[in-house]
Enzyme design. Structure first.
Site, short mmCIF file in Angstrom:
data_model
loop_
_atom_site.label_atom_id
_atom_site.label_comp_id
_atom_site.label_asym_id
_atom_site.label_seq_id
_atom_site.Cartn_x
_atom_site.Cartn_y
_atom_site.Cartn_z
N ASN A 202 0.80 -1.24 0.00
CA ASN A 202 0.00 0.00 0.00
C ASN A 202 0.83 1.28 0.00
O ASN A 202 0.38 2.30 -0.50
CB ASN A 202 -1.02 -0.01 1.14
CG ASN A 202 -0.40 -0.16 2.50
OD1 ASN A 202 0.71 -0.67 2.64
ND2 ASN A 202 -1.09 0.29 3.52
N SER B 59 0.03 -7.97 6.86
CA SER B 59 -1.19 -8.41 7.53
C SER B 59 -0.88 -9.13 8.85
O SER B 59 0.22 -9.66 9.03
CB SER B 59 -1.96 -9.35 6.60
OG SER B 59 -1.19 -10.52 6.39
N CYS C 170 -3.02 1.45 6.66
CA CYS C 170 -3.24 0.68 7.89
C CYS C 170 -3.96 1.53 8.93
O CYS C 170 -4.73 1.01 9.73
CB CYS C 170 -1.91 0.18 8.43
SG CYS C 170 -0.67 1.48 8.61
N GLU D 282 4.53 -4.62 12.28
CA GLU D 282 3.54 -3.55 12.08
C GLU D 282 2.42 -4.16 11.25
O GLU D 282 2.59 -4.41 10.05
CB GLU D 282 4.19 -2.37 11.34
CG GLU D 282 5.34 -1.73 12.08
CD GLU D 282 4.90 -0.95 13.31
OE1 GLU D 282 3.72 -0.59 13.40
OE2 GLU D 282 5.74 -0.73 14.20
N LEU D 283 1.27 -4.38 11.88
CA LEU D 283 0.25 -5.22 11.24
C LEU D 283 -1.05 -4.45 10.95
O LEU D 283 -1.05 -3.23 10.88
CB LEU D 283 0.01 -6.45 12.13
CG LEU D 283 1.30 -7.19 12.54
CD1 LEU D 283 1.01 -8.35 13.47
CD2 LEU D 283 2.11 -7.64 11.34
N GLU E 60 -10.78 -5.80 9.03
CA GLU E 60 -10.12 -4.77 8.22
C GLU E 60 -10.64 -4.84 6.78
O GLU E 60 -10.53 -5.87 6.12
CB GLU E 60 -8.60 -5.00 8.24
CG GLU E 60 -7.84 -3.88 7.57
CD GLU E 60 -6.32 -4.11 7.61
OE1 GLU E 60 -5.87 -5.22 7.29
OE2 GLU E 60 -5.59 -3.15 7.96
P1 NAD Z 1 0.74 -9.45 3.51
O1 NAD Z 1 0.89 -9.92 4.90
O2 NAD Z 1 -0.05 -10.29 2.57
O3 NAD Z 1 2.19 -9.31 2.82
C1 NAD Z 1 3.19 -8.48 3.38
C2 NAD Z 1 4.55 -8.97 2.89
O4 NAD Z 1 4.83 -10.25 3.46
C3 NAD Z 1 4.65 -9.14 1.38
O5 NAD Z 1 5.89 -8.65 0.96
C4 NAD Z 1 4.58 -10.65 1.21
O6 NAD Z 1 5.20 -11.12 0.05
C5 NAD Z 1 5.29 -11.13 2.45
N1 NAD Z 1 5.00 -12.50 2.87
C6 NAD Z 1 3.91 -13.26 2.61
N2 NAD Z 1 4.01 -14.46 3.21
C7 NAD Z 1 5.18 -14.46 3.88
C8 NAD Z 1 5.83 -15.41 4.73
N3 NAD Z 1 5.31 -16.60 4.99
N4 NAD Z 1 7.02 -15.06 5.28
C9 NAD Z 1 7.56 -13.84 5.05
N5 NAD Z 1 6.99 -12.90 4.25
C10 NAD Z 1 5.82 -13.21 3.67
O7 NAD Z 1 0.21 -7.96 3.58
P2 NAD Z 1 -0.20 -6.99 2.37
O8 NAD Z 1 -1.50 -7.45 1.81
O9 NAD Z 1 0.96 -6.80 1.46
O10 NAD Z 1 -0.41 -5.59 3.13
C11 NAD Z 1 -1.60 -5.15 3.66
C12 NAD Z 1 -1.60 -5.30 5.17
O11 NAD Z 1 -0.51 -4.57 5.72
C13 NAD Z 1 -2.84 -4.71 5.83
O12 NAD Z 1 -3.30 -5.59 6.81
C14 NAD Z 1 -2.33 -3.41 6.46
O13 NAD Z 1 -3.08 -2.97 7.56
C15 NAD Z 1 -0.95 -3.80 6.83
N6 NAD Z 1 -0.11 -2.61 6.99
C16 NAD Z 1 0.28 -2.27 8.26
C17 NAD Z 1 1.04 -1.12 8.45
C18 NAD Z 1 1.49 -0.71 9.83
O14 NAD Z 1 2.35 0.16 9.93
N7 NAD Z 1 0.95 -1.28 10.90
C19 NAD Z 1 1.41 -0.34 7.36
C20 NAD Z 1 0.98 -0.72 6.08
C21 NAD Z 1 0.23 -1.87 5.92
#
Ligand code: NAD
Length: 515
Positions: free
Chosen positions: A156, A230, A285, A251-252, A383
């Site tokens: 995002n 996530s 997020c 950071e989730l 979410e």
């Molecule tokens: P996601 O968890 O699907 O993916 C995040 C990253 O993790 C990607 O680069 C992905 O390739 C990687 N990944 C996937 N499986 C993995 C594994 N088993 N081991 C290691 N890495 C792996 O999340 P997304 O859909 O890319 O992002 C959206 C989410 O991120 C939303 O829930 C949002 O709230 C959250 N977010 C949180 C913050 C914060 O600061 N708290 C900021 C931005 C986004």
């Protein structure tokens, strides 16, 4: 296509040659704009070896040397802002304004902030102790870079959230491998190119493009993992980190509530609800994901928000000022948004604006306002991460607080009231990592304040002193300058000395009356 090619590592000779790679789509058009390598565990291990080999040299640059590179990078981002914005817009489909404000604005600030403040947070601390046995000794707390940091990011905010976390890790003297989201890898590749131009030694920062498996392989190699994404994936990351006994900062996800009290400036609250639920098409997020409004101002607030949201223009960004709400970046996210709206409607909610996917090329969802909602609906409890705003009427502030806290998440929150003391008192009752009074999301831009989630929204935080110290191990150093041949308490044990020490402890710790 041509402009993207130069962002790719030279060894891959441009986009067309990356066979078996990952296609990158422009979500606003559906076009494939590049293909990037899908790196496997061997490639990640080789990267890690290169990163470790160069890290001592980077650490030896010292604060001043590293700060010089980061300050040049700050200028580079400003000089290349248009190119960076075009890249971000092309892979996310967000508006030019969203890319400029929350990505360029953030990165510009962050490079300068960490260059200037990093040394203050990490300089050796001379410690004074009340412990009598160390009187006269030199006591130092030292922050030492962990070595190799892995950063895994979401789609995002490719610059702010993926790349932004690399900046303090680098300033602390670490090598970094960044695994950007497979959906939006191009911005990270471009920024890595920029940092090389600014004098960052080769392999201090490397970009490991790939999917989840590449991220999992990265955790196996590094000394610390900084993950943004996530909650579901965050738990897996935490498990691997626990197995390896390395620190993880997570950071989730979030489901940020907004509370509008009856004494709020309703016009301001309505503008903030509209903007902070719809900016970045709700894919933030810390977006406002749900609103609780005290009964006396509910109708007025809803009418204002519905009018403002209905006036928003959604569609393909064609430059600054062209649209207000951009694309849905990640294909499965559109399914979640549609499912949450359908679930709400089926359970009795009403739509006051939007409510549908936009037909035609690209992936867009109409800016949507839902009312008559409650906590039986997914749009209030899970979410959504889209341009939707469900608004719920509440009896009073206590009910608003109870409902705001009725969530597995605890990232951010906002409270609107003209009585700022009352607003602050409500903010303090929210189980969230941040709470803004008469504002929203703005805490993220304050790099002096920690930004992190409570409950299922994360562990640890970015920004502030903790946001750079987490990339270091603490080392306690004790230097005895003038020592006797032997300390009093050493062998052989003698009852006279033991009595003396016992008396000393009583004198130090046993005097005075306690209630
Ligand atoms: P996601 O968890 O699907 O993916 C995040 C990253 O993790 C990607 O680069 C992905 O390739 C990687 N990944 C996937 N499986 C993995 C594994 N088993 N081991 C290691 N890495 C792996 O999340 P997304 O859909 O890319 O992002 C959206 C989410 O991120 C939303 O829930 C949002 O709230 C959250 N977010 C949180 C913050 C914060 O600061 N708290 C900021 C931005 C986004």
């Amino acid at each position: 296509m041509a402009t993207i090619e130069q962002h790719l590592p030279e060894s891959h000779n441009g986009v067309a040659d990356v066979s078996g790679g990952i296609p990158v789509e422009n979500p606003a058009t559906g076009e494939i704009i590049a293909t990037v390598p899908d790196m496997d565990a061997h490639e990640v291990a080789a990267m890690a070896a290169r990163a470790r080999a160069v890290q001592p040299e980077w650490e030896a640059y010292g604060f001043a040397g590293r700060a010089r590179v980061l300050s040049r990078a700050q200028k580079w981002v400003m000089d290349n802002a248009n190119r960076v914005i075009e890249t971000i817009v092309s892979e996310t489909g967000k508006t030019y304004e969203d890319a400029q404000l929350a990505e360029i604005g953030y990165a510009g600030n962050a490079f300068g902030f960490w260059a200037k403040e990093g040394p203050k947070y990490l300089t050796d601390e001379a410690v004074k102790s009340s412990q009598v046995l160390v009187k006269g000794k030199k006591l130092i707390l030292r922050y030492r870079p962990l070595g190799l940091i892995g950063v895994i990011g979401p789609w995002n905010y490719p610059l702010t959230n993926s790349f932004g976390d690399c900046i303090p890790a680098l300033m602390a003297g670490n090598s970094v491998i960044l695994k950007p989201s497979e959906v939006t890898p191009l911005t990270s590749l471009l920024l890595a190119e920029g940092l090389r131009e600014c004098g960052l030694p080769e392999n201090v920062l490397q970009i490991a493009t790939g999917r989840g498996a590449t991220g999992a392989a990265l955790i196996e190699q590094v000394d610390m993992i900084m993950f943004t994404g996530s909650t579901r994936t965050g738990k897996k990351v935490a498990q691997t980190a626990a197995e390896r006994l390395i620190p993880a900062s997570l950071e989730l996800g979030g489901k940020d509530p907004m509370i509008v009290l009856s004494d709020a400036d309703v016009e301001r609250a309505a503008n903030f609800a509209t903007y902070y639920s719809m900016q970045n098409a709700g894919q933030t997020c810390i977006s406002i994901e749900r609103v609780y409004v005290e009964e006396p101002v509910y109708d007025e607030f809803v009418a204002k928000v519905a009018e403002k949201v209905n006036a928003l223009r959604v569609g393909k960004p064609e430059g600054f000022g062209s649209v207000d709400v951009g694309a849905i970046t990640f294909p499965p996210q559109l399914d979640t948004i549609k499912a949450h709206v359908a679930d709400a409607l089926q359970k009795g909610a009403r739509v006051l604006a939007g409510g549908k996917e936009v037909p035609g090329a690209g992936r867009f969802y109409e800016p949507t306002v839902l009312v008559d909602v409650d906590h039986s609906m997914q749009c209030m409890t899970e979410e959504t991460f889209g341009p939707t705003l469900p608004i719920m009427k509440v009896r009073d502030a206590d009910e608003a607080v109870r409902l705001a806290n009725d969530s597995p998440y605890g990232l951010g929150a906002s409270v609107f009231s003209r009585d700022t003391a009352r607003g602050e008192a409500i903010a303090r009752r929210l189980d969230t990592g941040a709470a803004n009074v008469n504002d929203a999301m703005i805490n993220y831009t304050v790099l002096e304040l920690p930004m992190g989630g409570a409950k299922a929204s994360g562990l640890g935080s970015r920004h502030g002193a903790g946001g750079i110290r987490k990339y270091c191990s603490q080392q306690a150093i004790v230097v005895t300058r003038l020592g006797m041949k032997k300390e009093l308490f050493m062998y052989p044990y003698k009852s006279r000395t033991s009595k003396l020490l016992g008396g000393l402890f009583k004198l130090l710790y046993g005097r005075g009356r306690r209630a």
